[in-house]
Design a protein around this motif. Structure first.
Motif, PDB file in Angstrom:
ATOM      1  N   GLU A 131       0.695  -9.968  13.444  1.00 60.80           N
ATOM      2  CA  GLU A 131       0.095 -10.842  12.437  1.00 60.80           C
ATOM      3  C   GLU A 131      -1.395 -10.596  12.219  1.00 60.80           C
ATOM      4  O   GLU A 131      -1.969 -11.110  11.254  1.00 60.80           O
ATOM      5  CB  GLU A 131       0.330 -12.305  12.817  1.00 60.80           C
ATOM      6  N   THR A 132      -2.033  -9.824  13.103  1.00 57.05           N
ATOM      7  CA  THR A 132      -3.467  -9.548  12.971  1.00 57.05           C
ATOM      8  C   THR A 132      -3.758  -8.206  12.304  1.00 57.05           C
ATOM      9  O   THR A 132      -4.918  -7.874  12.062  1.00 57.05           O
ATOM     10  CB  THR A 132      -4.147  -9.557  14.357  1.00 57.05           C
ATOM     11  N   THR A 133      -2.723  -7.432  11.984  1.00 51.19           N
ATOM     12  CA  THR A 133      -2.910  -6.092  11.419  1.00 51.19           C
ATOM     13  C   THR A 133      -3.495  -6.163  10.009  1.00 51.19           C
ATOM     14  O   THR A 133      -2.958  -6.875   9.155  1.00 51.19           O
ATOM     15  CB  THR A 133      -1.572  -5.342  11.383  1.00 51.19           C
ATOM     16  N   PRO A 134      -4.586  -5.445   9.739  1.00 53.14           N
ATOM     17  CA  PRO A 134      -5.135  -5.431   8.375  1.00 53.14           C
ATOM     18  C   PRO A 134      -4.139  -4.809   7.393  1.00 53.14           C
ATOM     19  O   PRO A 134      -3.483  -3.816   7.720  1.00 53.14           O
ATOM     20  CB  PRO A 134      -6.391  -4.552   8.504  1.00 53.14           C
ATOM     21  N   PRO A 135      -3.995  -5.368   6.196  1.00 52.04           N
ATOM     22  CA  PRO A 135      -3.025  -4.849   5.234  1.00 52.04           C
ATOM     23  C   PRO A 135      -3.514  -3.585   4.534  1.00 52.04           C
ATOM     24  O   PRO A 135      -4.713  -3.314   4.464  1.00 52.04           O
ATOM     25  CB  PRO A 135      -2.895  -5.988   4.228  1.00 52.04           C
ATOM     26  N   ASN A 136      -2.555  -2.821   4.027  1.00 50.79           N
ATOM     27  CA  ASN A 136      -2.850  -1.699   3.145  1.00 50.79           C
ATOM     28  C   ASN A 136      -2.802  -2.233   1.716  1.00 50.79           C
ATOM     29  O   ASN A 136      -1.834  -2.872   1.308  1.00 50.79           O
ATOM     30  CB  ASN A 136      -1.808  -0.589   3.332  1.00 50.79           C
ATOM     31  N   ASP A 137      -3.868  -2.002   0.945  1.00 52.73           N
ATOM     32  CA  ASP A 137      -3.977  -2.608  -0.385  1.00 52.73           C
ATOM     33  C   ASP A 137      -3.075  -1.888  -1.383  1.00 52.73           C
ATOM     34  O   ASP A 137      -3.340  -0.761  -1.781  1.00 52.73           O
ATOM     35  CB  ASP A 137      -5.435  -2.571  -0.854  1.00 52.73           C
ATOM     36  N   GLU A 138      -1.994  -2.565  -1.775  1.00 55.02           N
ATOM     37  CA  GLU A 138      -1.070  -2.062  -2.790  1.00 55.02           C
ATOM     38  C   GLU A 138      -0.420  -3.277  -3.446  1.00 55.02           C
ATOM     39  O   GLU A 138      -0.691  -4.414  -3.040  1.00 55.02           O
ATOM     40  CB  GLU A 138      -0.028  -1.135  -2.167  1.00 55.02           C
ATOM     41  N   PHE A 139       0.444  -3.065  -4.442  1.00 52.89           N
ATOM     42  CA  PHE A 139       0.962  -4.212  -5.187  1.00 52.89           C
ATOM     43  C   PHE A 139       1.693  -5.210  -4.300  1.00 52.89           C
ATOM     44  O   PHE A 139       1.499  -6.423  -4.430  1.00 52.89           O
ATOM     45  CB  PHE A 139       1.891  -3.760  -6.321  1.00 52.89           C
ATOM     46  N   ALA A 140       2.547  -4.741  -3.400  1.00 54.09           N
ATOM     47  CA  ALA A 140       3.309  -5.666  -2.551  1.00 54.09           C
ATOM     48  C   ALA A 140       2.370  -6.558  -1.741  1.00 54.09           C
ATOM     49  O   ALA A 140       2.625  -7.760  -1.581  1.00 54.09           O
ATOM     50  CB  ALA A 140       4.247  -4.895  -1.628  1.00 54.09           C
ATOM     51  N   HIS A 141       1.269  -5.982  -1.238  1.00 50.19           N
ATOM     52  CA  HIS A 141       0.302  -6.799  -0.497  1.00 50.19           C
ATOM     53  C   HIS A 141      -0.364  -7.827  -1.402  1.00 50.19           C
ATOM     54  O   HIS A 141      -0.455  -9.002  -1.049  1.00 50.19           O
ATOM     55  CB  HIS A 141      -0.776  -5.929   0.140  1.00 50.19           C
ATOM     56  N   ARG A 142      -0.801  -7.395  -2.572  1.00 50.51           N
ATOM     57  CA  ARG A 142      -1.505  -8.327  -3.465  1.00 50.51           C
ATOM     58  C   ARG A 142      -0.582  -9.456  -3.910  1.00 50.51           C
ATOM     59  O   ARG A 142      -1.015 -10.608  -4.048  1.00 50.51           O
ATOM     60  CB  ARG A 142      -2.056  -7.563  -4.675  1.00 50.51           C
ATOM     61  N   LEU A 143       0.697  -9.143  -4.121  1.00 52.55           N
ATOM     62  CA  LEU A 143       1.679 -10.166  -4.472  1.00 52.55           C
ATOM     63  C   LEU A 143       1.773 -11.215  -3.362  1.00 52.55           C
ATOM     64  O   LEU A 143       1.674 -12.421  -3.614  1.00 52.55           O
ATOM     65  CB  LEU A 143       3.038  -9.502  -4.683  1.00 52.55           C
ATOM     66  N   CYS A 144       1.940 -10.753  -2.121  1.00 54.12           N
ATOM     67  CA  CYS A 144       2.081 -11.682  -0.992  1.00 54.12           C
ATOM     68  C   CYS A 144       0.787 -12.448  -0.733  1.00 54.12           C
ATOM     69  O   CYS A 144       0.824 -13.634  -0.380  1.00 54.12           O
ATOM     70  CB  CYS A 144       2.506 -10.922   0.263  1.00 54.12           C
ATOM     71  N   GLU A 145      -0.340 -11.786  -0.913  1.00 52.02           N
ATOM     72  CA  GLU A 145      -1.621 -12.451  -0.681  1.00 52.02           C
ATOM     73  C   GLU A 145      -1.808 -13.608  -1.666  1.00 52.02           C
ATOM     74  O   GLU A 145      -2.242 -14.708  -1.271  1.00 52.02           O
ATOM     75  CB  GLU A 145      -2.763 -11.447  -0.826  1.00 52.02           C
TER      76      GLU A 145
END
Length: 300
Positions: A131-145
């Motif tokens: 849960e502490t891992t920094p995300p990779n910025d892509e559409f799936a991440h931005r959607l969840c964020e």
């Protein structure tokens, strides 16, 4: 406990509703067409067309599972907007209900378990992800964020918030296996691309149990990975599935074919994360199906 569920008529929501009713809880379900989903849910469920419609019977807890299927259509710009809109608006409805209850001097729910997805982390290669891992910025991440951010205002209203980043949900009759099993049964299954991408997965019954666990454990808040403790690569997944179905898995689908057929959405099939449910395990949650072979054996 009175529990309000958005997405209650979906693959996970139906099983959650059944379990909650069996445990003696009162279940409220938000559906845009209550009459169409009536036969999918226990008779005891109170189904209404919006979260605000429950202001006269305030829920004690909220579970937010609503949202357009991420793999339903090719990711055009309009479909991307719909994926975001459907999640953010259903989440905002629950925030508005809490605000309205507070303004009326009524009790606000004590907890909200709000769905998110493994896509929050984006493509992480072979790195172990918690849960502490920094995300990779892509559409799936931005959607969840954006989905998670839409839920966070409830915290200022005194509602405990647990964000559940859900892996691929496995069970008969829907979810990930609904699309994967038919070609495998015909002996036409195989890995996607090189098969090295990780596929975090979870049996539907374990996911429902995790949601109920988070509803009940009053000290738990923040992000939780909703996946089994033993994720597998796509190659391992396809081999295990083929073995369970007594079929070969000898027809890999090349990456370029997936990219041509699905466009940007092919990222869902060709990338992933070795996602582990670190915080759930640390909190004492026990998985009934910790390994893929055990989960598939129970399903088939």
């Amino acid at each position: 406990m009175r529990v309000l569920i958005t997405g209650g008529s979906g693959f996970v929501g139906q099983r959650l509703s059944e379990q909650l009713v069996a445990l003696g809880h009162d279940v409220q379900v938000v559906s845009r067409a209550p009459h169409k989903v009536r036969d999918r849910l226990p008779a005891a469920c109170d189904i209404r067309d919006s979260a605000q419609a429950f202001v006269d019977t305030p829920p004690d807890a909220l579970v937010n599972l609503a949202g357009e299927s991420i793999a339903a259509k090719r990711w055009s710009d309009s479909q991307k907007n719909e994926l975001i809109r459907s999640r953010v608006e259903s989440t905002a409805q629950l925030v508005m209900l809490c605000e309205q209850l507070k303004a009326n001097g009524q009790s606000v729910p004590s907890v909200m378990v709000s769905g998110s997805a493994m896509g929050y982390y984006g493509n992480q290669g072979s790195k172990v992800v918690d849960e502490t891992t920094p995300p990779n910025d892509e559409f799936a991440h931005r959607l969840c964020e954006q989905w998670e951010s839409a839920a966070k205002p409830v915290e200022a209203l005194g509602v405990r918030l647990a964000l559940l980043r859900i892996g691929l949900v496995l069970d008969a009759g829907g979810g990930t296996l609904q699309k994967m099993v038919p070609p495998f049964k015909l002996g036409l299954g195989g890995r996607f691309g090189d098969g090295k991408q990780f596929m975090p997965w979870i049996h539907r019954d374990d996911l429902v149990a995790a949601i109920i666990f988070l509803l009940n454990e009053s000290a738990l808040s923040g992000a939780f990975n909703g996946s089994a403790p033993h994720p597998v690569t796509n190659a391992e997944f396809t081999q295990t599935l083929a073995k369970q179905l007594h079929r070969p898995a000898i027809f890999p689908v090349p990456a370029f074919v997936l990219k041509a057929g699905f466009g940007e959405m092919s990222q869902l099939l060709l990338s992933g994360a070795d996602m582990r449910p670190t915080r759930l395990v640390e909190a004492g949650f026990t998985f009934q199906y910790p390994t893929l072979d055990k989960a598939l054996a129970a399903i088939f």
